[in-house]
Design a protein around this motif. Sequence first.
Motif, PDB file in Angstrom:
ATOM      1  N   ILE A 172     -15.902  10.299  24.157  1.00 44.70           N
ATOM      2  CA  ILE A 172     -15.430  11.597  24.645  1.00 44.70           C
ATOM      3  C   ILE A 172     -15.228  12.572  23.481  1.00 44.70           C
ATOM      4  O   ILE A 172     -14.571  13.601  23.643  1.00 44.70           O
ATOM      5  N   GLY A 173     -15.820  12.270  22.340  1.00 40.79           N
ATOM      6  CA  GLY A 173     -15.719  13.147  21.190  1.00 40.79           C
ATOM      7  C   GLY A 173     -17.023  13.855  20.891  1.00 40.79           C
ATOM      8  O   GLY A 173     -18.072  13.538  21.455  1.00 40.79           O
ATOM      9  N   LYS A 174     -16.946  14.816  19.984  1.00 36.89           N
ATOM     10  CA  LYS A 174     -18.131  15.584  19.593  1.00 36.89           C
ATOM     11  C   LYS A 174     -18.853  14.960  18.407  1.00 36.89           C
ATOM     12  O   LYS A 174     -19.864  15.481  17.940  1.00 36.89           O
ATOM     13  N   THR A 175     -18.327  13.852  17.900  1.00 37.47           N
ATOM     14  CA  THR A 175     -18.960  13.120  16.802  1.00 37.47           C
ATOM     15  C   THR A 175     -19.197  11.685  17.254  1.00 37.47           C
ATOM     16  O   THR A 175     -18.731  11.266  18.323  1.00 37.47           O
ATOM     17  N   LYS A 176     -19.916  10.914  16.441  1.00 38.02           N
ATOM     18  CA  LYS A 176     -20.236   9.536  16.805  1.00 38.02           C
ATOM     19  C   LYS A 176     -18.978   8.682  16.898  1.00 38.02           C
ATOM     20  O   LYS A 176     -17.927   9.014  16.324  1.00 38.02           O
ATOM     21  N   ALA A 177     -19.088   7.587  17.605  1.00 38.64           N
ATOM     22  CA  ALA A 177     -18.007   6.609  17.702  1.00 38.64           C
ATOM     23  C   ALA A 177     -18.582   5.223  17.452  1.00 38.64           C
ATOM     24  O   ALA A 177     -19.778   4.986  17.645  1.00 38.64           O
ATOM     25  N   ILE A 178     -17.708   4.317  17.001  1.00 38.62           N
ATOM     26  CA  ILE A 178     -18.107   2.940  16.712  1.00 38.62           C
ATOM     27  C   ILE A 178     -17.045   2.002  17.273  1.00 38.62           C
ATOM     28  O   ILE A 178     -15.837   2.267  17.163  1.00 38.62           O
ATOM     29  N   ALA A 179     -17.483   0.911  17.865  1.00 42.01           N
ATOM     30  CA  ALA A 179     -16.554  -0.127  18.319  1.00 42.01           C
ATOM     31  C   ALA A 179     -17.134  -1.491  17.987  1.00 42.01           C
ATOM     32  O   ALA A 179     -18.344  -1.648  17.824  1.00 42.01           O
ATOM     33  N   ILE A 180     -16.226  -2.454  17.874  1.00 43.30           N
ATOM     34  CA  ILE A 180     -16.615  -3.856  17.708  1.00 43.30           C
ATOM     35  C   ILE A 180     -16.086  -4.627  18.909  1.00 43.30           C
ATOM     36  O   ILE A 180     -14.919  -4.490  19.284  1.00 43.30           O
ATOM     37  N   ALA A 181     -16.960  -5.406  19.525  1.00 45.37           N
ATOM     38  CA  ALA A 181     -16.574  -6.213  20.683  1.00 45.37           C
ATOM     39  C   ALA A 181     -16.626  -7.688  20.312  1.00 45.37           C
ATOM     40  O   ALA A 181     -17.556  -8.132  19.642  1.00 45.37           O
ATOM     41  N   ALA A 182     -15.621  -8.424  20.750  1.00 47.55           N
ATOM     42  CA  ALA A 182     -15.602  -9.881  20.589  1.00 47.55           C
ATOM     43  C   ALA A 182     -15.673 -10.513  21.972  1.00 47.55           C
ATOM     44  O   ALA A 182     -15.107  -9.988  22.937  1.00 47.55           O
TER      45      ALA A 182
END
Length: 215
Positions: free
Chosen positions: A160-170
């Motif tokens: 929901i941002g105007k820049t990239k996002a990163i997540a890590i899933a386990a």
Amino acid sequence: MAGRSFIAGLAVLLIAAAIAAEQSPLQDFCVADPSNAVLVNGLACKDPKTVQANDFFFSGLHLAGNTSNAVGSRVTPVTVGQLPGLNTLGVAVARIDYAAWGINPPHTHPRATELLTVIEGRLEVGFVTSNPDNRFISKVLSKGDAFVFPQGLIHFQRNIGKTKAIAIAAFGSQNPGVITIANAVFGSMPDIATDVLAKAFQVDKKLISQIQSKF
């Protein structure tokens, strides 16, 4: 600082995923041998005497995925398919990159609970409970926040941002599997009959055909 937060997030997820849903291993390790023709619930083991450090190693989670696609996201999985040493250990991870307003479309993991931690950006996340309630549970996450998706339930993430996002899933499985709902329903091979889907979704068959043509 970004590198440290990335490593810290990954460490938290790996610890959490250690509480696995799969059966405990019966030996120190069982490095997968994809060339073995024996069919088991998992993958056959290499001879332990031939196992090397690289069987337990994966490099690449620091690399951004290419999000220039229709949904604006890219998943970089580290399951037993990419890291043979995960075989029988009941854990896996993935990096997810999101373009601005990109989504990881509604999907399920049939064999694993997922614990997601945001490394950069802000994500709207949610899942739907099973019938008959079909309750939608959602939350907006910021950097450092974690959220759990119960095994088998439909869930999604949206930047929901105007820049990239990163997540890590386990994941609590060496091979969590993924069923992307739209792909499965509208992109099956061969197609599900249009009249079946039209009745299920309560729409015209022409609309179903139009949607199927996109998959």
